[in-house]
Design an enzyme around this catalytic site. Sequence first.
Site, PDB file in Angstrom:
ATOM      1  N   ASP A 209      36.768 -18.298  43.988  1.00 56.60           N
ATOM      2  CA  ASP A 209      35.838 -17.520  44.329  1.00 56.60           C
ATOM      3  C   ASP A 209      34.828 -17.409  43.105  1.00 56.60           C
ATOM      4  O   ASP A 209      35.177 -16.657  42.391  1.00 56.60           O
ATOM      5  CB  ASP A 209      36.051 -16.344  45.321  1.00 56.60           C
ATOM      6  CG  ASP A 209      34.948 -15.468  45.459  1.00 56.60           C
ATOM      7  OD1 ASP A 209      33.898 -15.793  45.136  1.00 56.60           O
ATOM      8  OD2 ASP A 209      35.378 -14.427  46.081  1.00 56.60           O
ATOM      9  N   GLN A 212      31.105 -14.088  41.443  1.00 58.53           N
ATOM     10  CA  GLN A 212      30.667 -13.229  40.316  1.00 58.53           C
ATOM     11  C   GLN A 212      30.680 -14.039  39.072  1.00 58.53           C
ATOM     12  O   GLN A 212      30.511 -13.496  37.930  1.00 58.53           O
ATOM     13  CB  GLN A 212      31.418 -12.016  40.189  1.00 58.53           C
ATOM     14  CG  GLN A 212      31.667 -11.229  41.478  1.00 58.53           C
ATOM     15  CD  GLN A 212      30.086 -10.280  41.592  1.00 58.53           C
ATOM     16  OE1 GLN A 212      29.399 -10.423  40.362  1.00 58.53           O
ATOM     17  NE2 GLN A 212      29.909  -9.860  42.707  1.00 58.53           N
ATOM     18  N   LYS A 235      23.109 -14.266  44.175  1.00 58.44           N
ATOM     19  CA  LYS A 235      23.659 -13.544  43.264  1.00 58.44           C
ATOM     20  C   LYS A 235      23.170 -14.284  41.759  1.00 58.44           C
ATOM     21  O   LYS A 235      23.680 -13.914  40.612  1.00 58.44           O
ATOM     22  CB  LYS A 235      25.360 -13.622  43.217  1.00 58.44           C
ATOM     23  CG  LYS A 235      25.634 -12.629  44.190  1.00 58.44           C
ATOM     24  CD  LYS A 235      27.242 -12.361  44.117  1.00 58.44           C
ATOM     25  CE  LYS A 235      27.758 -11.953  45.412  1.00 58.44           C
ATOM     26  NZ  LYS A 235      27.682 -10.372  45.552  1.00 58.44           N
ATOM     27  N   CYS A 373      33.508  -3.721  49.112  1.00 58.63           N
ATOM     28  CA  CYS A 373      34.322  -4.541  49.829  1.00 58.63           C
ATOM     29  C   CYS A 373      35.620  -5.159  49.148  1.00 58.63           C
ATOM     30  O   CYS A 373      36.184  -6.435  49.412  1.00 58.63           O
ATOM     31  CB  CYS A 373      33.507  -6.011  50.129  1.00 58.63           C
ATOM     32  SG  CYS A 373      32.038  -5.612  51.038  1.00 58.63           S
TER      33      CYS A 373
HETATM   34  N1  7TS Z   1      33.415 -12.700  46.538  1.00 54.49           N
HETATM   35  C1  7TS Z   1      33.141 -12.004  45.510  1.00 54.49           C
HETATM   36  C2  7TS Z   1      33.904 -11.786  44.131  1.00 54.49           C
HETATM   37  C3  7TS Z   1      31.946 -11.341  45.749  1.00 54.49           C
HETATM   38  O1  7TS Z   1      31.554 -10.332  44.700  1.00 54.49           O
HETATM   39  C4  7TS Z   1      31.136 -11.298  46.908  1.00 54.49           C
HETATM   40  C5  7TS Z   1      29.853 -10.548  47.253  1.00 54.49           C
HETATM   41  C6  7TS Z   1      31.492 -12.163  47.854  1.00 54.49           C
HETATM   42  C7  7TS Z   1      32.660 -13.114  47.683  1.00 54.49           C
HETATM   43  C8  7TS Z   1      30.728 -12.379  49.141  1.00 54.49           C
HETATM   44  O2  7TS Z   1      29.290 -12.983  48.751  1.00 54.49           O
HETATM   45  P1  7TS Z   1      28.119 -13.270  49.785  1.00 54.49           P
HETATM   46  O3  7TS Z   1      27.209 -13.636  49.212  1.00 54.49           O
HETATM   47  O4  7TS Z   1      28.780 -14.167  50.735  1.00 54.49           O
HETATM   48  O5  7TS Z   1      28.036 -11.777  50.454  1.00 54.49           O
HETATM   49  N2  7TS Z   1      29.911  -9.119  46.449  1.00 54.49           N
HETATM   50  C9  7TS Z   1      29.129  -8.263  46.679  1.00 54.49           C
HETATM   51  C10 7TS Z   1      29.427  -6.746  46.006  1.00 54.49           C
HETATM   52  O6  7TS Z   1      29.993  -6.467  44.913  1.00 54.49           O
HETATM   53  N3  7TS Z   1      28.329  -6.157  46.257  1.00 54.49           N
HETATM   54  O7  7TS Z   1      27.885  -6.559  47.547  1.00 54.49           O
HETATM   55  C11 7TS Z   1      28.123  -7.837  47.442  1.00 54.49           C
END
Ligand code: 7TS
Length: 415
Positions: A209, A212, A235, A373
């Site tokens: 994943d 980040q 992101k 989350c």
């Molecule tokens: N994995 C990680 C490590 C994340 O930080 C996030 C989103 C996701 C998966 C999901 O990403 P998405 O773009 O599909 O939503 N993290 C966060 C956060 O830390 N604050 O809001 C979203």
Amino acid sequence: MVQLMEKCTIGLDVAKIRADFPVLDQRINGYPLVYLDNAATTQKPWPVIDRIRDFYAHEYATVRRGVYSMSARATMAYDQVREQVAGFIHAASPHEIIFTKGTTEAINLVAYSYGRPFIGAGDEIIISAIEHHANIVPWQQLCQEKGAVLKVIPANEAGELLIDEYAKLLTDNTKLVAVNYVSNSLGTINPVKTIIDMAHERGIPVLIDGAQSAPHMAVDVQALDCDFYAFSGHKIYGPTGIGVLYAKMKHLEAMVPYQCGGDMIESVTFEHTTFAKPPHKFEAGTPPIAEVIGLGAAIDYLEKLGLNNIQAYENDLLAYGTEQLQQIEGLQIIGTAKHKASVISFVFPDIHPHDVGTILDQQGIAVRAGHHCTQPVMERFHIPATTRASFSFYNTHDEIDRLVEGLRHVIAVFR
Ligand code: 7TS
């Protein structure tokens, strides 16, 4: 100014960069905005905004369907971004790049398309104690459906994964390992190369994943040798509604389609359908065309700054922020791993993180407060929530000073 000149030695002209981000130039609640919620989502620079606007104003048409010039041109621009993404993460081929809505959809795609055919009763999936819900729930659901077992690599008090314990979890029944590269709530950078190599010794595929890691560091999926890598456009300074799943071609060929419909087929009769080759097999329906184009502009922007420059600058912000926050009485940093990205989560013994976030907002400072989350992470540290400041290359020491000042005000309100 001295501070900005310092940054130039790291290779980034932060004053110039900030001028690229129109949203940063505003007052919130009477104060200049300090945006420190970059782990949730990043702001958009003019080149991304302009590219999407221009595309809609002059070039917009459907892709891979029209014989007319505009559609052909849009298709070329769209396909070019797939190549760009492959270059960004050093994939062997653009055909290994699947466009998704984001990291969440990319992981769900793997859980469905790889998990359902290849994971069955008694099989085991390994995740870690510091995952985002997006890398927990799809596997948990799959395990419940199939009678498979979910195993969890534990973490120490610093928020680092215990690799010796991971070694013990790997068995002949392990069918997949899925871990994040960087924890969104703790900032821990996991030793993913080691994790991948240990799984591969037993022939087990690994999903990373990368939600980040993609914004903060150069990633080479071939050097890592990961089987799957997922990240989100929003992101990495691109639009929402677009993300990427990288997967090795051998897996994509073996996997079943995630969604069915137009564009993912080779031929259809009422009796039988044959599927298109990857990546199209996994991209049913009209794709998010302008979002893909915007993602391309975001990757261009990041590559011009240089991921290594970005990482060096953000490391400096992390070091400065950590040093400054540690001086605040009663503040405890949650997540003190040796290797961290620019994320600082913290708690006070007597002030709720939501109150901290609200009082900071009254001073124009945007941070996230909550469980991010990652409820199992909160449980691991016996806390309900944290306040989280996460830094981007457009943040400065001055803004960290504003955060510190803001936190002193929070303390004053509660004493
Ligand atoms: N994995 C990680 C490590 C994340 O930080 C996030 C989103 C996701 C998966 C999901 O990403 P998405 O773009 O599909 O939503 N993290 C966060 C956060 O830390 N604050 O809001 C979203």
